[in-house]
Design an enzyme around this catalytic site. Structure first.
Site, mmCIF file in Angstrom:
data_model
loop_
_atom_site.group_PDB
_atom_site.id
_atom_site.type_symbol
_atom_site.label_atom_id
_atom_site.label_comp_id
_atom_site.label_asym_id
_atom_site.label_seq_id
_atom_site.Cartn_x
_atom_site.Cartn_y
_atom_site.Cartn_z
ATOM 1 N N GLY A 64 6.590 -59.948 -27.216
ATOM 2 C CA GLY A 64 7.315 -60.176 -28.459
ATOM 3 C C GLY A 64 6.388 -60.771 -29.504
ATOM 4 O O GLY A 64 5.271 -60.299 -29.722
ATOM 5 N N GLY A 65 6.857 -61.836 -30.144
ATOM 6 C CA GLY A 65 6.102 -62.470 -31.232
ATOM 7 C C GLY A 65 4.743 -62.972 -30.791
ATOM 8 O O GLY A 65 3.836 -63.106 -31.615
ATOM 9 N N GLY A 95 -25.411 -36.515 -38.590
ATOM 10 C CA GLY A 95 -24.702 -37.635 -39.226
ATOM 11 C C GLY A 95 -24.772 -38.890 -38.389
ATOM 12 O O GLY A 95 -24.828 -40.005 -38.912
ATOM 13 N N ALA A 96 -24.790 -38.712 -37.073
ATOM 14 C CA ALA A 96 -24.817 -39.877 -36.185
ATOM 15 C C ALA A 96 -26.117 -40.666 -36.372
ATOM 16 O O ALA A 96 -26.137 -41.891 -36.238
ATOM 17 C CB ALA A 96 -24.654 -39.432 -34.745
HETATM 18 C C1 HXC Z 1 13.627 -69.531 -24.161
HETATM 19 C C2 HXC Z 1 12.637 -68.803 -22.236
HETATM 20 C C3 HXC Z 1 12.122 -67.677 -22.902
HETATM 21 C C4 HXC Z 1 12.413 -67.538 -24.282
HETATM 22 C C5 HXC Z 1 11.493 -67.583 -20.864
HETATM 23 N N1 HXC Z 1 12.239 -68.693 -20.974
HETATM 24 N N2 HXC Z 1 11.422 -66.947 -22.027
HETATM 25 N N3 HXC Z 1 13.386 -69.719 -22.877
HETATM 26 N N4 HXC Z 1 13.163 -68.494 -24.858
HETATM 27 N N5 HXC Z 1 11.926 -66.514 -24.970
HETATM 28 C C6 HXC Z 1 12.532 -69.662 -19.921
HETATM 29 C C7 HXC Z 1 13.476 -69.122 -18.868
HETATM 30 O O1 HXC Z 1 14.790 -69.313 -19.281
HETATM 31 C C8 HXC Z 1 13.110 -69.976 -17.672
HETATM 32 O O2 HXC Z 1 13.708 -71.223 -17.804
HETATM 33 C C9 HXC Z 1 11.631 -70.177 -17.844
HETATM 34 O O3 HXC Z 1 11.340 -69.927 -19.210
HETATM 35 C C10 HXC Z 1 10.808 -69.234 -16.995
HETATM 36 O O4 HXC Z 1 11.265 -67.916 -17.222
HETATM 37 P P1 HXC Z 1 11.583 -66.894 -16.027
HETATM 38 O O5 HXC Z 1 12.323 -65.768 -16.624
HETATM 39 O O6 HXC Z 1 12.189 -67.616 -14.885
HETATM 40 O O7 HXC Z 1 10.114 -66.484 -15.602
HETATM 41 P P2 HXC Z 1 9.572 -65.058 -15.171
HETATM 42 O O8 HXC Z 1 10.485 -64.450 -14.137
HETATM 43 O O9 HXC Z 1 8.143 -65.269 -14.795
HETATM 44 O O10 HXC Z 1 9.629 -64.152 -16.479
HETATM 45 C C11 HXC Z 1 8.872 -64.473 -17.596
HETATM 46 C C12 HXC Z 1 9.280 -63.583 -18.795
HETATM 47 C C13 HXC Z 1 10.826 -63.692 -18.975
HETATM 48 C C14 HXC Z 1 8.886 -62.147 -18.488
HETATM 49 C C15 HXC Z 1 8.510 -64.071 -19.997
HETATM 50 O O11 HXC Z 1 11.177 -65.066 -19.000
HETATM 51 C C16 HXC Z 1 11.303 -63.048 -20.213
HETATM 52 O O12 HXC Z 1 11.436 -61.813 -20.250
HETATM 53 N N6 HXC Z 1 11.598 -63.850 -21.227
HETATM 54 C C17 HXC Z 1 12.160 -63.356 -22.453
HETATM 55 C C18 HXC Z 1 11.158 -62.598 -23.242
HETATM 56 C C19 HXC Z 1 11.678 -62.240 -24.604
HETATM 57 O O13 HXC Z 1 12.518 -61.312 -24.711
HETATM 58 N N7 HXC Z 1 11.300 -63.030 -25.618
HETATM 59 C C20 HXC Z 1 11.799 -62.880 -26.950
HETATM 60 C C21 HXC Z 1 10.985 -61.814 -27.596
HETATM 61 S S1 HXC Z 1 11.483 -61.572 -29.212
HETATM 62 P P3 HXC Z 1 14.064 -72.169 -16.569
HETATM 63 O O14 HXC Z 1 14.771 -73.301 -17.160
HETATM 64 O O15 HXC Z 1 14.892 -71.324 -15.650
HETATM 65 O O16 HXC Z 1 12.755 -72.550 -15.953
HETATM 66 C C22 HXC Z 1 10.231 -62.174 -30.097
HETATM 67 C C23 HXC Z 1 10.330 -61.768 -31.518
HETATM 68 C C24 HXC Z 1 9.364 -62.530 -32.356
HETATM 69 O O17 HXC Z 1 9.379 -62.821 -29.628
HETATM 70 C C25 HXC Z 1 8.848 -61.652 -33.456
HETATM 71 C C26 HXC Z 1 8.011 -62.448 -34.406
HETATM 72 C C27 HXC Z 1 7.457 -61.586 -35.476
#
Ligand code: HXC
Length: 510
Positions: A169-170, A404-405
């Site tokens: 993501g971001g 050219g290269a």
């Molecule tokens: C809040 C988050 C989080 C997030 C993970 N966690 N991502 N909390 N916001 N984006 C938290 C989980 O709830 C969990 O909390 C802990 O971090 C570990 O995550 P797990 O899922 O248990 O770990 P894992 O199985 O290793 O998976 C990791 C991961 C997955 C692949 C990163 O967590 C995931 O898919 N997260 C979401 C990714 C996502 O969609 N992000 C937003 C993208 S949008 P606990 O309390 O259980 O430990 C974006 C747009 C920005 O970024 C654009 C800007 C221009």
């Protein structure tokens, strides 16, 4: 008083625990170090000073007011690497998955501002789940603030990203705007949208590793510059890498003590180029034999291997090396090679790192795949990058420099400062066979005559002297003396001053 001091220590110890022992163990279980362990390995012992250790998020949605963790998912500060100041931020996956909140972003932007103001490199260690989902738009704004600073710092201070876990993501766009991205094999991956979204939108089934693992990004997408086997190797290599880089665009290139004689001859180079012009040889052998102590930090070694790029030193001072690689695609320039080398040349030029170019190039790679893929524009990138570069440029043609290269590869015509050729060099508009077959097309049915024509063309042009006679080469040198000649040229060019005409910025063909 004592109890106040103890309280501080207690708060610090609590903050250092991040998301708690259980999550730390989970992090270790995945073969990853924690943010603080990573920083300890990266920086000189005891040199790291942490900022904003007690910062917490201010989100009150989704019950977040009840779960606050000091530091808020990122460890930031500064320290030294081999004695030089470096700023660092490391995402702490044990805290909300390292996700970015508004407060988390502020910690990063504070460090970014300090790094650019105080003119020192910044290293980001990534291991995070993107925007803090509970914060929504506030997190998006935070990313925007980080991105803006990435852009303003670009070309002012080196910015390095090391991906050591998820980066989605971001989180991907900040690294994408830094100078270098390094990854850790098997534990890190980078993508804009993950496998679940991919499945929903395109119905493709793909794993995180297949979508954005280190092997994909170092060989196919070229997003990553290098991959390492584990956290420890990655961080120790970053310590080695930082030593090659100036602190900023106004700092001199670092100078390390060298124990390698600059006048050293390497007689084996006299036989490096095979007699048969179609037989390849390994250009890396020349690089390793020419530079200080054979120490070469290659960039993008697994991508577009027909061109080699990387950092080395001559007499202790950093140089950027660009070299055609006859072992791969005969060393031709294709779109990927153009993009790869152009970006490298521009980095060197931003940071006043002299460029040494070793040339053995039979031309641009022909074919529809290349032409449809934008070879003209991608090749032009490298031409543009070399032509605009004002750093010292030293070129050594070992064998072929065709068409050219030839012009592209830091020739005299695009302000090569010192252009050498080995006696085996052939500088021509094209290979002798192709040339004779065009000039004497009417004789194509007579193989013996054509053979003689090829020989005739070869005798006339397959040597460095036609170019030397015109001053396109400064000298024809003995291969064994390459190190000495390049070192001398670099010394002679130490005070080079050259400026391009004023402009807001150029318009390189992107
Ligand atoms: C809040 C988050 C989080 C997030 C993970 N966690 N991502 N909390 N916001 N984006 C938290 C989980 O709830 C969990 O909390 C802990 O971090 C570990 O995550 P797990 O899922 O248990 O770990 P894992 O199985 O290793 O998976 C990791 C991961 C997955 C692949 C990163 O967590 C995931 O898919 N997260 C979401 C990714 C996502 O969609 N992000 C937003 C993208 S949008 P606990 O309390 O259980 O430990 C974006 C747009 C920005 O970024 C654009 C800007 C221009």
């Amino acid at each position: 008083m004592q109890d106040i001091l103890e309280k501080l220590e207690e708060r610090r110890a609590n903050a250092r625990l991040g998301g708690g022992q259980k999550r730390i163990e989970a992090q270790h279980g995945r073969g990853k170090l924690t943010a603080r362990e990573r920083i300890d390995l990266l920086m000189d012992p005891g040199s790291f000073e942490e900022f904003d250790m007690f910062v917490e998020h201010r989100c009150t949605d989704f019950g977040m007011e009840k779960s606050k963790i000091p530091g808020d998912g990122v460890v930031t500060g500064w320290g030294t690497i081999n004695g030089r100041v470096v700023y660092v931020f490391a995402k702490d996956f044990t805290v909300f998955g390292g996700s970015l909140s508004e407060a988390h972003a502020r910690k990063i932007t504070k460090i970014q501002d300090m790094a650019v103001q105080n003119r020192a490199p910044i290293v980001g260690l990534f291991d995070a789940g993107g925007a803090r989902i509970q914060e929504g738009v506030a997190a998006l704004g935070g990313y925007g603030e980080v991105f803006q600073r990435n852009v303003l710092s670009s070309g002012v201070i080196p910015q390095i990203s090391v991906i050591m876990g998820p980066c989605a993501g971001g989180d991907v766009y900040s690294p994408a705007m830094t100078d270098f991205i390094f990854m850790v094999r098997d534990t890190s991956y980078m993508f804009v949208t993950g496998p679940d979204v991919v499945k929903t939108v395109t119905n493709e089934t793909v794993t995180a590793e297949e979508l954005g693992g280190a092997s994909v990004h170092t060989t196919r997408s070229s997003i990553a510059d290098k991959a390492f086997d584990n956290d420890v190797e990655a961080l120790l290599q970053m310590r080695r890498f930082i030593d090659f880089l100036p602190s900023s665009n106004t700092s001199p290139v670092p100078e390390l003590p060298s124990f390698d004689d600059a006048e050293r001859f390497d007689m084996s180079l006299d036989t490096l180029v095979p007699r048969n012009p179609n037989q390849p040889y390994d250009m890396k052998e020349l690089i390793l034999k020419a530079v200080d102590e054979g120490d070469f930090f290659e960039i993008q070694e697994a991508f577009a291997r027909n061109i080699v790029t990387g950092f080395a030193r001559m007499e202790g001072r950093t140089v950027g090396i660009v070299a055609n690689q006859p072992l791969v695609l005969a060393g031709t320039l294709d779109s990927d090679a153009g993009r790869k080398a152009a970006r490298f040349v521009r980095f060197c030029d931003c940071f006043n790192i002299p460029i040494v170019t070793f040339v053995d190039v039979p031309g641009f790679l022909p074919g529809t795949a290349q032409e449809y893929g934008g070879l003209i524009k991608h090749g032009a990138k490298l031409l543009f990058a070399y032509a605009e570069a004002t750093v010292p440029k030293i070129t050594v043609i070992t064998r072929k420099a065709y068409g050219g290269a030839y012009v592209v590869m830091a020739s005299k015509h695009i302000r090569g400062d010192v252009n050498y050729a080995w006696p085996t060099a052939e500088i021509a508009v094209m290979g002798s066979k192709g040339a004779a077959e065009i000039i004497y097309r009417q004789e194509l049915g007579e193989p013996e005559r054509i053979k003689a024509r090829v020989k005739e063309y070869e005798t006339r042009f397959a040597n460095p002297f036609v170019s030397a006679e015109r001053g396109f080469l400064d000298e024809v040198i003995m291969p064994h003396s390459t190190r000495k000649r390049v070192a001398r040229a670099l010394n002679m060019l130490r005070n080079k001053e050259l400026q391009n005409p004023w402009k807001k910025h150029d318009n390189i063909p992107l």
